[in-house]
Design a protein around this motif. Structure first.
Motif, PDB file in Angstrom:
ATOM      1  N   MET A 135     -11.440 -11.742  -1.895  1.00  0.00           N
ATOM      2  CA  MET A 135     -11.689 -12.267  -0.564  1.00  0.00           C
ATOM      3  C   MET A 135     -11.244 -11.312   0.541  1.00  0.00           C
ATOM      4  N   GLY A 136     -10.633 -10.189   0.140  1.00  0.00           N
ATOM      5  CA  GLY A 136     -10.153  -9.250   1.137  1.00  0.00           C
ATOM      6  C   GLY A 136      -8.867  -9.682   1.809  1.00  0.00           C
ATOM      7  N   VAL A 137      -8.099 -10.521   1.124  1.00  0.00           N
ATOM      8  CA  VAL A 137      -6.826 -11.013   1.657  1.00  0.00           C
ATOM      9  C   VAL A 137      -5.682 -10.269   0.973  1.00  0.00           C
ATOM     10  N   ARG A 138      -4.729  -9.792   1.761  1.00  0.00           N
ATOM     11  CA  ARG A 138      -3.585  -9.047   1.221  1.00  0.00           C
ATOM     12  C   ARG A 138      -2.659  -9.999   0.458  1.00  0.00           C
ATOM     13  N   SER A 139      -2.218  -9.564  -0.722  1.00  0.00           N
ATOM     14  CA  SER A 139      -1.368 -10.415  -1.566  1.00  0.00           C
ATOM     15  C   SER A 139       0.056  -9.879  -1.612  1.00  0.00           C
ATOM     16  N   VAL A 140       1.009 -10.819  -1.619  1.00  0.00           N
ATOM     17  CA  VAL A 140       2.428 -10.486  -1.758  1.00  0.00           C
ATOM     18  C   VAL A 140       2.969 -11.216  -2.980  1.00  0.00           C
ATOM     19  N   ALA A 141       3.478 -10.475  -3.944  1.00  0.00           N
ATOM     20  CA  ALA A 141       4.105 -11.065  -5.121  1.00  0.00           C
ATOM     21  C   ALA A 141       5.603 -11.158  -4.904  1.00  0.00           C
ATOM     22  N   VAL A 142       6.227 -12.070  -5.635  1.00  0.00           N
ATOM     23  CA  VAL A 142       7.690 -12.164  -5.642  1.00  0.00           C
ATOM     24  C   VAL A 142       8.145 -11.999  -7.089  1.00  0.00           C
ATOM     25  N   PHE A 143       9.367 -11.484  -7.263  1.00  0.00           N
ATOM     26  CA  PHE A 143       9.837 -11.275  -8.627  1.00  0.00           C
ATOM     27  C   PHE A 143      11.345 -11.368  -8.707  1.00  0.00           C
ATOM     28  N   SER A 144      11.809 -11.832  -9.869  1.00  0.00           N
ATOM     29  CA  SER A 144      13.225 -11.811 -10.190  1.00  0.00           C
ATOM     30  C   SER A 144      13.543 -10.498 -10.887  1.00  0.00           C
ATOM     31  N   ASP A 145      14.820 -10.261 -11.135  1.00  0.00           N
ATOM     32  CA  ASP A 145      15.213  -9.035 -11.830  1.00  0.00           C
ATOM     33  C   ASP A 145      14.562  -8.933 -13.206  1.00  0.00           C
ATOM     34  N   ALA A 146      14.296 -10.087 -13.851  1.00  0.00           N
ATOM     35  CA  ALA A 146      13.681 -10.075 -15.172  1.00  0.00           C
ATOM     36  C   ALA A 146      12.220  -9.645 -15.122  1.00  0.00           C
ATOM     37  N   ASP A 147      11.594  -9.723 -13.942  1.00  0.00           N
ATOM     38  CA  ASP A 147      10.160  -9.446 -13.796  1.00  0.00           C
ATOM     39  C   ASP A 147       9.871  -8.203 -12.957  1.00  0.00           C
ATOM     40  N   ALA A 148      10.855  -7.328 -12.824  1.00  0.00           N
ATOM     41  CA  ALA A 148      10.678  -6.192 -11.912  1.00  0.00           C
ATOM     42  C   ALA A 148       9.467  -5.335 -12.257  1.00  0.00           C
ATOM     43  N   ASP A 149       9.113  -5.254 -13.535  1.00  0.00           N
ATOM     44  CA  ASP A 149       7.969  -4.428 -13.940  1.00  0.00           C
ATOM     45  C   ASP A 149       6.834  -5.282 -14.483  1.00  0.00           C
ATOM     46  N   ALA A 150       6.776  -6.542 -14.064  1.00  0.00           N
ATOM     47  CA  ALA A 150       5.765  -7.459 -14.590  1.00  0.00           C
ATOM     48  C   ALA A 150       4.381  -7.134 -14.038  1.00  0.00           C
ATOM     49  N   ARG A 151       3.383  -7.621 -14.733  1.00  0.00           N
ATOM     50  CA  ARG A 151       1.995  -7.320 -14.355  1.00  0.00           C
ATOM     51  C   ARG A 151       1.657  -7.875 -12.971  1.00  0.00           C
ATOM     52  N   HIS A 152       2.121  -9.090 -12.655  1.00  0.00           N
ATOM     53  CA  HIS A 152       1.772  -9.663 -11.347  1.00  0.00           C
ATOM     54  C   HIS A 152       2.380  -8.852 -10.207  1.00  0.00           C
ATOM     55  N   VAL A 153       3.506  -8.197 -10.482  1.00  0.00           N
ATOM     56  CA  VAL A 153       4.148  -7.346  -9.474  1.00  0.00           C
ATOM     57  C   VAL A 153       3.301  -6.095  -9.233  1.00  0.00           C
ATOM     58  N   ARG A 154       2.791  -5.514 -10.302  1.00  0.00           N
ATOM     59  CA  ARG A 154       1.998  -4.291 -10.186  1.00  0.00           C
ATOM     60  C   ARG A 154       0.628  -4.536  -9.556  1.00  0.00           C
ATOM     61  N   GLU A 155       0.069  -5.708  -9.780  1.00  0.00           N
ATOM     62  CA  GLU A 155      -1.290  -5.949  -9.309  1.00  0.00           C
ATOM     63  C   GLU A 155      -1.356  -6.430  -7.860  1.00  0.00           C
ATOM     64  N   ALA A 156      -0.271  -6.941  -7.314  1.00  0.00           N
ATOM     65  CA  ALA A 156      -0.275  -7.398  -5.926  1.00  0.00           C
ATOM     66  C   ALA A 156      -0.220  -6.196  -4.973  1.00  0.00           C
ATOM     67  N   ASP A 157      -0.611  -6.428  -3.724  1.00  0.00           N
ATOM     68  CA  ASP A 157      -0.570  -5.359  -2.734  1.00  0.00           C
ATOM     69  C   ASP A 157       0.862  -5.020  -2.340  1.00  0.00           C
ATOM     70  N   GLU A 158       1.738  -5.998  -2.402  1.00  0.00           N
ATOM     71  CA  GLU A 158       3.145  -5.789  -2.063  1.00  0.00           C
ATOM     72  C   GLU A 158       3.972  -6.745  -2.908  1.00  0.00           C
ATOM     73  N   ALA A 159       5.215  -6.395  -3.185  1.00  0.00           N
ATOM     74  CA  ALA A 159       6.072  -7.252  -3.999  1.00  0.00           C
ATOM     75  C   ALA A 159       7.485  -7.247  -3.426  1.00  0.00           C
ATOM     76  N   VAL A 160       8.141  -8.409  -3.509  1.00  0.00           N
ATOM     77  CA  VAL A 160       9.476  -8.572  -2.939  1.00  0.00           C
ATOM     78  C   VAL A 160      10.408  -9.155  -3.996  1.00  0.00           C
ATOM     79  N   ARG A 161      11.559  -8.521  -4.180  1.00  0.00           N
ATOM     80  CA  ARG A 161      12.580  -9.066  -5.076  1.00  0.00           C
ATOM     81  C   ARG A 161      13.225 -10.280  -4.399  1.00  0.00           C
ATOM     82  N   ILE A 162      13.338 -11.363  -5.169  1.00  0.00           N
ATOM     83  CA  ILE A 162      13.915 -12.579  -4.582  1.00  0.00           C
ATOM     84  C   ILE A 162      15.178 -13.053  -5.294  1.00  0.00           C
ATOM     85  N   GLY A 163      15.691 -12.255  -6.244  1.00  0.00           N
ATOM     86  CA  GLY A 163      16.956 -12.657  -6.841  1.00  0.00           C
ATOM     87  C   GLY A 163      17.084 -12.297  -8.299  1.00  0.00           C
ATOM     88  N   PRO A 164      18.195 -12.699  -8.911  1.00  0.00           N
ATOM     89  CA  PRO A 164      18.434 -12.415 -10.328  1.00  0.00           C
ATOM     90  C   PRO A 164      17.531 -13.248 -11.224  1.00  0.00           C
TER      91      PRO A 164
END
Length: 646
Positions: free
Chosen positions: A24-53
């Motif tokens: 849709m041409g909408v920018r995506s922001v993923a969130v991740f815990s320390d366990a998901d720092a290298d997860a697929r949803h983190v890599r595929e989003a336009d931006e990603a933010v750590r939100i905790g342990p």
């Protein structure tokens, strides 16, 4: 339309939402815990933010941290996916108060439909048929028991605040009613922080049919047909399909209209699901069970038969748009079936599994869709839900969809983590499933015949082939003759090499077939039958099943047994976290006494004493992370127990 959307979830649903945002041409922001720092949803989003342990309570369930992430990235809206905070009225309200669009219904609608008692009363007033049961909230144990006796056995006890089958108890004997009510309250309080119960008539051999609804903020509500979700295990769906073979056009229209009325009764907006329980012998007698105020795991089957992207319409509705079609425009074409791939081991009672994905092959091709959060190297831990991906097949008819899904599951490879892919493939080939003769108890009745507990000889043959191949000389240099697996021995006839291997029980295997090892494939021929396996490290996979074949040292095992003579080692049945330790070294325990609790993927497993004795060793404490089969404690039997054992 929004410029930026924060996806407040993880795994396959986050990847799936990001896919539509990108289209849709909408920018995506993923969130991740320390366990998901290298997860697929983190890599595929336009931006990603750590939100905790890693713990969800300190990351994915933290409203404050999610809102901070939205503010930092300039997001105008939040998509909650499903699970975590997707049906949390407080989160929806917090988003609205922060000036963010919550891509889902209003907080009031979530709260109303999240309370099963209020939900039933609301839709009943709107003319929707409901399951006969208790009325009113806050019933005492005596009032619940009285309602159960009035309804007549069997009855189903259900937590008012719950979902996913947690805390539900089927009671067939009135004599145990009081005990079952007490137990259901404990489970409800532990799972949802609310022990309010309701009681409903139990319908034997029921079918679970749900209707997908879509509503905008301008008073337009449509339904998108039904999904059959009757194949369940422990009240958890495992296979879903659309449409249902049970319904004719008249019943489909009537149930769809009832679902629309249920949605209107709570002022619903967005995508939601109205769930019904249906007597298999009379589909015209359908009853409202509950409404899920979010996107469902099984939404892809509806997308495939309607041609609609439900996530796209969630966004459009949240942005204030009207539905671009009316009820008469909705057409169901073809058939779609979905299988939920979970990190669990059917051969060990479906206990959660874990590990690193060493080799990944996800099905694709004509009529096949995979929604996945996996990639090679993904670490599957014990902190989150066990669902890894969904495999969906579509065809012009049900037979084609079934055939394609079975083939897709057979081609699914997730070596390094045990999954239920092979179990699901066998379930889809069961004669009752092929015939469409489904009910919510079918899986539990047939489960023993669907679980592969015996290890085929071809698995050991392939494992031995890998080990033989590793011993073969490489290059043109000098070869130590004693390292060549020729079977030669001094003063005797050559003896074929034997390998001590273990999947469950130790086995001594002497290769007897022919084999070829090429890259990540092993081909063996036994008794004229050719078998091809995928491999990675000590893992082998074929037709959706996987085996972790380890080397077994009989000498070391014998020494270990001698060291623990007269004692029993208690091991972890699954990778997880020790949450409760009830004993200390030196404590006297009785047979069957609960000693520890291990938790993984929202499942608790109690570790009990195998016999009366003394706690001789205790190697864990609350909070300890443990691997599968790790020794947790050792109970030395009393003299009497040891004599009886001898």
């Amino acid at each position: 339309m929004f410029d930026t959307v924060l996806v407040a979830n993880r795994g396959e649903i986050a990847v799936r939402v990001v896919r539509t945002l990108r289209a849709m041409g909408v920018r995506s922001v993923a969130v991740f815990s320390d366990a998901d720092a290298d997860a697929r949803h983190v890599r595929e989003a336009d931006e990603a933010v750590r939100i905790g342990p890693a713990p969800a309570t300190e990351s994915y369930l933290s409203v404050e941290r999610l809102l901070e992430a939205a503010a930092r990235t300039g997001a105008q809206a939040v998509h909650p996916g499903y699970g975590f905070l997707a049906e949390n009225a407080g989160f929806a309200r917090a988003c609205e108060e922060a000036g963010l669009a919550f891509i889902g219904p209003s907080a009031d609608a979530i709260a109303l439909m999240g309370d099963k008692i209020r939900a039933k009363e609301t839709v009943k007033a709107a003319g929707v048929p409901v399951v006969p049961g208790s009325s009113g909230s806050g019933l005492t144990d005596e009032q619940l028991a009285g309602a159960a006796r009035e309804i007549g056995m069997p009855v189903l006890l259900k937590p008012s605040a719950g979902g996913g089958g947690k805390g539900m108890r089927l009671v067939r004997d009135e004599a145990v009613l009081a005990d079952e009510i007490a137990a259901a309250r404990r489970e409800a309080r532990a799972s949802f922080g609310d022990d309010t119960l309701l009681v409903e008539r139990w319908i034997d051999r029921p079918r679970h049919i749900e209707i997908q609804v879509l509503a905008d903020g301008h008073g337009n509500v449509v339904h998108l047909g039904e999904r059959e979700c009757s194949l369940q295990r422990r009240h958890q769906k495992v296979i879903e399909e659309a449409p249902s073979v049970l319904l004719d056009e008249a019943t489909r229209a009537a149930m769809g209209e009832a679902a629309v009325q249920a949605a209107r009764s709570c002022g619903y907006r967005g995508a939601g699901t109205v769930e019904f329980i249906v007597p298999g012998g009379d589909p015209s007698q359908y009853y409202f069970m509950e409404m899920n105020t979010r996107l469902q795991v099984e939404h892809p089957v509806t997308e495939l038969v309607t041609g609609l992207d439900l996530v796209e319409w969630q966004l459009r509705v949240a942005a204030g748009e009207r539905l671009g079609f009316a009820q008469e425009d909705v057409r169901l074409t073809g058939h779609a079936i979905e299988a939920r791939l979970c990190a669990e081991d059917p051969a060990r009672g479906f206990l959660p599994s874990g590990g690193t994905v060493l080799r990944l092959r996800e099905p694709e091709g004509d009529g096949v869709r995979t929604d996945s959060g996996l990639s090679e190297g993904t670490e599957v831990g014990s902190l989150y839900d066990p669902m890894l991906s969904k495999v969906i097949a579509y065809g012009p008819d049900r037979e084609t969809a079934l055939r394609r899904l079975r083939a897709a599951l057979a081609g699914t490879v997730t070596l390094g983590v045990q999954t239920n892919a092979g179990f699901l493939r066998r379930l889809l080939a069961h004669p009752a499933v092929v015939a469409g003769e489904l009910d919510t108890g079918l899986v539990e009745r047939e489960v023993d015949g669907l679980v592969a507990t015996d290890v085929p000889e071809a698995v050991y043959e392939a494992a031995a082939a890998v080990r033989l191949d590793a011993l073969r000389p490489r290059g043109d240099g000098w070869t130590d003759p004693f390292s060549v697996p020729s079977g030669w021995r001094m003063g005797g006839e050559p003896k074929a090499a034997a390998f001590h291997l273990r999947v469950t029980d130790p086995v001594e295997h002497t290769p007897r077939g022919t084999h070829t090892v090429t890259g990540d494939r092993v081909t063996v021929t036994l008794d004229g039958v050719r078998h091809t396996f995928h491999r990675a490290a000590d893992w082998l996979g074929r037709d959706g099943d996987a085996w972790h074949v380890r080397d077994h040292d009989p000498v070391a095992a014998s020494l270990n047994r001698s060291a623990h003579a007269g004692a029993d080692s208690l091991t972890a049945p699954m990778p997880g976290t020790v949450t409760v330790v009830k004993v200390a070294v030196g404590d006297e325990v009785s047979a069957g006494q609960s000693l520890l609790v291990v938790e993984a993927m929202k499942m608790e497993h109690v570790i009990s004493a195998p016999h009366a004795g003394t706690v001789a060793e205790l190697d864990v404490a609350p909070g300890t992370t443990v691997a599968m089969d790790q020794v947790l404690a050792v109970v030395a039997p009393t003299d009497d127990t040891a004599e009886e054992t001898a």
